[in-house]
Design an enzyme around this catalytic site. Structure first.
Site, PDB file in Angstrom:
ATOM      1  N   LYS A   1       0.911  -1.122  -0.053  1.00  0.00           N
ATOM      2  CA  LYS A   1       0.115  -0.047   0.059  1.00  0.00           C
ATOM      3  C   LYS A   1       0.532   1.213  -0.016  1.00  0.00           C
ATOM      4  CE  LYS A   1      -0.048   0.043   5.142  1.00  0.00           C
ATOM      5  NZ  LYS A   1      -0.815  -0.769   6.149  1.00  0.00           N
TER       6      LYS A   1
ATOM      7  N   TYR B   1      13.042  31.957   5.980  1.00  0.00           N
ATOM      8  CA  TYR B   1      11.976  32.560   6.467  1.00  0.00           C
ATOM      9  C   TYR B   1      11.716  32.617   7.893  1.00  0.00           C
ATOM     10  CZ  TYR B   1       9.747  31.587   1.932  1.00  0.00           C
ATOM     11  OH  TYR B   1       9.494  31.525   0.672  1.00  0.00           O
TER      12      TYR B   1
ATOM     13  N   MET C   1       9.680  25.501   0.594  1.00  0.00           N
ATOM     14  CA  MET C   1       9.057  24.570  -0.173  1.00  0.00           C
ATOM     15  C   MET C   1       9.770  23.712  -0.796  1.00  0.00           C
ATOM     16  SD  MET C   1       5.723  25.305  -2.591  1.00  0.00           S
ATOM     17  CE  MET C   1       4.506  25.849  -1.570  1.00  0.00           C
TER      18      MET C   1
HETATM   19  C1  LIG Z   1      -0.056  -1.557   7.020  1.00  0.00           C
HETATM   20  C2  LIG Z   1      -0.735  -2.739   7.509  1.00  0.00           C
HETATM   21  C3  LIG Z   1       0.000  -3.779   7.736  1.00  0.00           C
HETATM   22  C4  LIG Z   1       1.583  -3.664   7.720  1.00  0.00           C
HETATM   23  O1  LIG Z   1       2.183  -3.086   8.796  1.00  0.00           O
HETATM   24  P1  LIG Z   1       3.753  -2.933   9.162  1.00  0.00           P
HETATM   25  O2  LIG Z   1       3.693  -2.601  10.616  1.00  0.00           O
HETATM   26  O3  LIG Z   1       4.138  -1.943   8.101  1.00  0.00           O
HETATM   27  O4  LIG Z   1       4.380  -4.257   9.131  1.00  0.00           O
HETATM   28  C5  LIG Z   1      -0.548  -4.971   7.895  1.00  0.00           C
HETATM   29  N1  LIG Z   1      -1.899  -5.158   8.280  1.00  0.00           N
HETATM   30  C6  LIG Z   1      -2.591  -4.025   7.952  1.00  0.00           C
HETATM   31  C7  LIG Z   1      -4.058  -4.306   7.790  1.00  0.00           C
HETATM   32  C8  LIG Z   1      -2.080  -2.915   7.634  1.00  0.00           C
HETATM   33  O5  LIG Z   1      -2.996  -1.851   7.388  1.00  0.00           O
END
Ligand SMILES: *Cc1c(COP(=O)(O)O)cnc(C)c1O
Length: 380
Positions: A40, A269, A317
């Site tokens: 993800k 800044y 930025m």
């Molecule tokens: C992101 C996530 C993981 C992985 O977690 P890590 O701490 O990065 O290993 C596993 N299961 C779910 C449901 C997640 O959202």
């Protein structure tokens, strides 16, 4: 910054496929069960499709993304393994689930009904993973909601239970008793569910794999550890026995300009830094737009000529200033390492995270997803 034209940015994120492969193998060995690679957030900033390709070549057969669009992207990139959509999908997209052969995580009866209807129309059966809440108060059915869900699901012959998912809230802390409690709650729900239907069990994230190996179940779902970091940061790296995880990402830029300013000069800044004596500064083309958080103002450090140079004043930025008063011979165009190794020195995402008051996860996502990325060509 991310550029899409023919010109390149000064800034470059480099990813080591060798490190990704090494990490996958360590986790696989440690867990001893199937590994679902969490890709993800565009692979935690490491380019989801290319990272998934590396994991697949190392033997990974299951992948996890947050939303359906990411799953479709993975399929279009040629990933053939099973893809779990952890946050489910909007019902108007149900046909994409079938078309791309995706595996939804389900936490509402209505979603099960929607999938069942689509499956009947297509003359198929769909496997789902049921999300249960074992104490995090995030996504998933509470223990008292599980039976009603199963009653309904069992009346939908076009669906079958492929897995039971939950998630730990504190597995990054090896001393917390929360993980044991959550695991007991999860196991009790699984026992009730598996008395009625099959379905594999998976709850362990990276913290589960490294700190609570007894929770690995039938499959584990590591994210951060695949990319070379321990969920509890440097503490976890120190504690790790045997082969250590290897950070896969580095971030480099170059010096735009070098200048000497007198004592009493205000930098950036708001003049939050005033030079106590004459100082030499390197102006760098990196700012918060590139994922270098503004909270790193007056806190961060970068590597120039193998030495640490502190950030002075606010991060802008697209720019920031590093103090090179103690580093001889710095020239415009010199390589600057923001994240990664230069000579004997190393800056990790954990170190940047500590300066910014966050965690490595956020640093990797921000830097990786806001800059041009290159996979390094190396012997694997
Ligand atoms: C992101 C996530 C993981 C992985 O977690 P890590 O701490 O990065 O290993 C596993 N299961 C779910 C449901 C997640 O959202």
């Amino acid at each position: 910054m991310k550029v899409s034209s023919t010109a390149r940015s000064y800034n470059r994120v480099s990813i080591s496929p060798k490190a990704l492969r090494h990490n996958f193998r360590i986790i696989q060995k440690k867990a001893g069960v199937a590994v679902l690679a969490m890709v993800k957030a565009d692979g935690y900033g490491h380019d989801m499709a290319r990272a998934a390709e590396v994991f697949a070549a190392a033997g990974c057969k299951t992948f996890g993304v947050a939303e359906i669009d990411e799953a479709v992207t993975l399929r279009k990139a040629g990933i053939r393994g099973e893809i779990l959509i952890m946050l489910g999908f909007m019902h108007e997209h149900v046909n994409l689930v079938l078309q791309y052969d995706l595996t939804p995580v389900v936490f509402r009866i209505e979603t099960a009904e929607c999938l069942a209807n689509a499956a009947v129309k297509a003359g198929r059966r769909i496997g789902i993973h049921l999300k249960v809440d074992s104490g995090m108060s995030r996504l998933g059915l509470l223990p008292e909601q599980v039976d009603a869900f199963l009653d309904r699901m069992c009346s939908l012959p076009s669906l079958y239970l492929a897995g039971i998912v939950s998630h730990f809230s504190q597995a990054d802390d090896p001393d917390s008793d929360n993980t044991g409690k959550s695991y007991d709650s999860y196991t009790a729900m699984c026992d009730r569910i598996n008395a009625r239907c099959d379905g594999i069990r998976h709850i362990a994230n990276s913290g589960g794999v490294f700190n609570f190996p007894e929770t690995c179940g039938d499959m584990v779902r590591p994210g951060i550890s695949l990319y070379g970091y321990y969920p509890d940061g440097e503490e976890g790296r120190r504690r790790a026995m045997g082969e250590k995880l290897l950070p896969a990402m580095s971030f480099t830029t170059q010096v735009l300009q070098v200048k000497t300013v007198p004592a009493g000069a205000g930098v950036s800044y708001g003049h939050t830094y005033i030079t106590p004596a004459a100082a030499r500064l390197a102006i760098l083309p990196v700012g918060y737009e590139d994922g270098y958080l503004r909270s790193l103002s007056n806190r961060g450090e970068v590597l120039i000529r193998g030495r640490r140079a502190p950030i002075r004043g606010r991060i802008c930025m697209n720019m920031c200033m590093a103090d090179i008063s103690d580093i001889e011979g710095v020239m415009p165009g010199d390589e600057v390492v923001v994240l990664g190794r230069q000579g004997q020195e190393l800056i990790t995402a954990d170190e940047i995270a500590a300066w910014a008051g966050t965690i490595s996860y956020e640093v990797l996502c921000l830097i990786g997803n806001n800059n041009e990325r290159t996979y390094i060509n190396e012997e694997i």
